[in-house]
Design an enzyme around this catalytic site. Structure first.
Site, short mmCIF file in Angstrom:
data_model
loop_
_atom_site.label_atom_id
_atom_site.label_comp_id
_atom_site.label_asym_id
_atom_site.label_seq_id
_atom_site.Cartn_x
_atom_site.Cartn_y
_atom_site.Cartn_z
N ASP A 12 0.84 -1.20 0.00
CA ASP A 12 0.00 0.00 0.00
C ASP A 12 0.88 1.25 0.00
OD1 ASP A 12 -2.29 1.51 0.07
OD2 ASP A 12 -3.14 0.56 1.82
N HIS A 27 -6.30 4.93 6.71
CA HIS A 27 -5.38 5.90 6.11
C HIS A 27 -5.46 7.19 6.95
CE1 HIS A 27 -4.13 3.87 2.30
NE2 HIS A 27 -5.13 3.09 2.65
N CYS A 46 -3.50 5.11 -2.45
CA CYS A 46 -4.11 4.21 -3.42
C CYS A 46 -4.22 4.96 -4.73
CB CYS A 46 -5.49 3.75 -2.96
SG CYS A 46 -6.33 2.78 -4.23
N HIS A 85 -8.00 -0.85 8.85
CA HIS A 85 -7.08 -0.38 7.81
C HIS A 85 -7.37 1.10 7.61
CE1 HIS A 85 -4.83 -1.04 3.87
NE2 HIS A 85 -5.47 0.10 3.61
P1 HMG Z 1 -9.39 -4.90 -16.54
O1 HMG Z 1 -8.67 -3.96 -17.48
O2 HMG Z 1 -10.86 -4.76 -16.42
O3 HMG Z 1 -9.09 -6.45 -16.79
O4 HMG Z 1 -8.72 -4.73 -15.12
P2 HMG Z 1 -8.63 -7.32 -17.97
O5 HMG Z 1 -8.90 -8.70 -17.54
O6 HMG Z 1 -9.23 -6.81 -19.24
O7 HMG Z 1 -7.03 -7.13 -18.00
C1 HMG Z 1 -6.40 -5.97 -18.53
C2 HMG Z 1 -4.94 -6.32 -18.80
O8 HMG Z 1 -4.28 -6.61 -17.58
C3 HMG Z 1 -4.74 -7.56 -19.66
O9 HMG Z 1 -3.52 -7.36 -20.34
C4 HMG Z 1 -4.57 -8.67 -18.66
O10 HMG Z 1 -3.85 -9.76 -19.14
C5 HMG Z 1 -3.79 -7.96 -17.59
P3 HMG Z 1 -3.46 -7.03 -21.91
O11 HMG Z 1 -4.05 -8.23 -22.57
O12 HMG Z 1 -4.32 -5.82 -22.08
O13 HMG Z 1 -2.00 -6.80 -22.17
N1 HMG Z 1 -4.04 -8.52 -16.25
C6 HMG Z 1 -3.08 -8.87 -15.40
N2 HMG Z 1 -1.74 -8.90 -15.50
C7 HMG Z 1 -1.05 -9.34 -14.43
N3 HMG Z 1 -1.65 -9.73 -13.26
C8 HMG Z 1 -2.98 -9.70 -13.13
C9 HMG Z 1 -3.74 -9.27 -14.23
N4 HMG Z 1 -5.08 -9.13 -14.42
C10 HMG Z 1 -5.24 -8.67 -15.65
N5 HMG Z 1 -3.56 -10.07 -12.00
C11 HMG Z 1 -8.07 -5.60 -12.97
C12 HMG Z 1 -9.18 -5.48 -14.02
C13 HMG Z 1 -8.67 -6.16 -11.71
C14 HMG Z 1 -6.99 -6.51 -13.51
C15 HMG Z 1 -7.50 -4.18 -12.75
O14 HMG Z 1 -8.57 -3.34 -12.47
C16 HMG Z 1 -6.50 -4.15 -11.63
O15 HMG Z 1 -5.42 -4.70 -11.71
N6 HMG Z 1 -6.86 -3.43 -10.56
C17 HMG Z 1 -6.02 -3.34 -9.38
C18 HMG Z 1 -6.04 -1.94 -8.85
C19 HMG Z 1 -5.16 -1.89 -7.63
O16 HMG Z 1 -4.22 -2.64 -7.47
N7 HMG Z 1 -5.50 -0.93 -6.74
C20 HMG Z 1 -4.76 -0.76 -5.51
C21 HMG Z 1 -4.99 -1.85 -4.53
S1 HMG Z 1 -6.52 -1.70 -3.65
C22 HMG Z 1 -6.16 -0.61 -2.37
O17 HMG Z 1 -5.11 0.00 -2.34
C23 HMG Z 1 -7.15 -0.50 -1.24
C24 HMG Z 1 -6.69 -1.23 0.01
O18 HMG Z 1 -5.43 -0.74 0.46
C25 HMG Z 1 -7.74 -1.07 1.14
C26 HMG Z 1 -8.14 0.39 1.39
O19 HMG Z 1 -7.26 1.24 1.58
O20 HMG Z 1 -9.35 0.64 1.38
C27 HMG Z 1 -6.54 -2.72 -0.25
MG MG Z 2 -5.18 1.05 1.63
#
Ligand code: HMG
Ligand code: MG
Length: 284
Positions: free
Chosen positions: A14, A207, A238, A205
């Site tokens: 994070d 922030h 984030c 959790h």
């Molecule tokens: P999408 O664009 O809807 O999905 O994203 P997709 O299936 O069409 O995939 C897009 C591209 O990403 C494709 O590649 C996939 O192969 C690739 P392309 O064919 O275009 O070259 N791909 C991946 N590559 C590697 N690893 C993977 C993966 N998945 C797809 N796992 C998706 C949907 C969920 C993938 C995207 O929205 C995403 O990765 N989101 C993550 C966002 C994120 O990490 N945010 C921060 C974390 S959450 C947070 O911080 C909150 C938290 O701390 C709690 C709080 O504070 O409240 C936890």
């Molecule tokens: Mg967070």
């Protein structure tokens, strides 16, 4: 002595995921290794998300391959879909996490789908993780308020919390992603959530946007929560939540735990080494 309270360190994930510049992989490894030496038993090392969405975590496999594993430490990672889970398994993670939102606006911004669709995506991840013997943690973001949708209805947050537990998560981390919470709003939320799930199934959790996260930890401890997410040296943010700053500082959480006469089991001098590394990584 068994700690009364579990510190779940999220700084390497994070804390570093929203850095403007790229943090070198060796720096991340050094940070995780220093944290491993501090007595912290749960470390979220990285995330296996789309590198197009979060380029800062593109080196997740290299980070996992480079760390020196400390016995008794569980190294976790975020896995939003089956691709992420497969990558996390291959990298040897000890546990994984799915992450949902209590607000539709943030679900779209962070996961590109509705909340219900995100649960449909998590189901096979949780099932496959179960077959692989990997515990699954659940996150629920925006439990107090959302930058897109405004205040969150506590009943909705409680509903999605229960859904995460029913889906197979062993614990749900309640995310005040933008640090909007006050002791009053958190108390209202916990009143409702604790009707649905036990305090031992929850983590806090928080922030630290408004500088009130320590108060939220203190209140949560009073309400029976015993696991808290925190970031070494207060790293955090984030990329898809405008205004989300660092997580509450790990050291500050430990102070609150001590102030309530509870034991955390973490070596503060060793933590200082991790803090120095964290500050070096994010300077400039
Ligand atoms: P999408 O664009 O809807 O999905 O994203 P997709 O299936 O069409 O995939 C897009 C591209 O990403 C494709 O590649 C996939 O192969 C690739 P392309 O064919 O275009 O070259 N791909 C991946 N590559 C590697 N690893 C993977 C993966 N998945 C797809 N796992 C998706 C949907 C969920 C993938 C995207 O929205 C995403 O990765 N989101 C993550 C966002 C994120 O990490 N945010 C921060 C974390 S959450 C947070 O911080 C909150 C938290 O701390 C709690 C709080 O504070 O409240 C936890
Ligand atoms: Mg967070």
């Amino acid at each position: 002595m068994t700690p009364d309270v579990t510190l779940f360190e999220v700084g390497p994930r994070d804390g570093l995921q929203s850095r403007g510049g790229m943090v070198p992989t060796e720096g991340k490894i050094a940070l995780i290794d220093a944290l491993s030496r501090s007595g912290i038993r749960r470390i979220e090392a990285t995330s296996f998300v789309s590198p197009r969405w979060v380029p800062q975590m593109a080196d997740a496999a290299e980070v996992m391959a480079g760390i020196t594993r400390s016995p008794g430490v569980r190294y976790a990672a975020l896995t939003p879909n089956l691709t992420g889970l497969e990558r996390a398994r291959a990298a040897g993670c000890d546990e994984v996490a799915v992450f949902a939102s209590a607000s539709e606006g943030f679900s779209r911004a962070n996961l590109n789908c509705s909340i219900e669709e995100s649960f449909a995506r998590f189901a096979p991840v949780i099932e496959a993780a179960g077959h692989a013997g990997l515990p699954v943690r659940g996150y629920l973001s925006m439990v107090i308020a959302c930058p897109f949708d405004g205040p969150t209805d506590p009943a909705r947050a409680a509903y999605w919390t229960r859904r995460l537990i029913e889906a197979g998560c062993y614990e749900v981390s309640l995310g005040d992603t933008i640090g909007a919470g006050t002791p009053e709003t958190l108390d209202t939320l916990l009143n409702v959530v604790l009707e649905e799930v036990a305090p031992g199934q929850l983590a806090g959790h928080f922030h630290d946007t408004s500088g009130r996260a320590a108060e939220l930890v203190a209140l949560s401890l009073e309400r029976g929560l015993r696991t808290f997410d925190a970031s070494v040296a207060g790293l955090g943010g984030c990329p898809y939540a405008p205004g989300a700053p660092g997580n509450v500082d790990t050291r500050r959480v430990l102070e609150v735990i001590e102030a309530q006469g509870l034991f955390h089991g973490i070596d503060l001098e060793a933590l200082a080494e991790a803090e120095a590394i964290a500050q070096g990584l994010t300077r400039g």
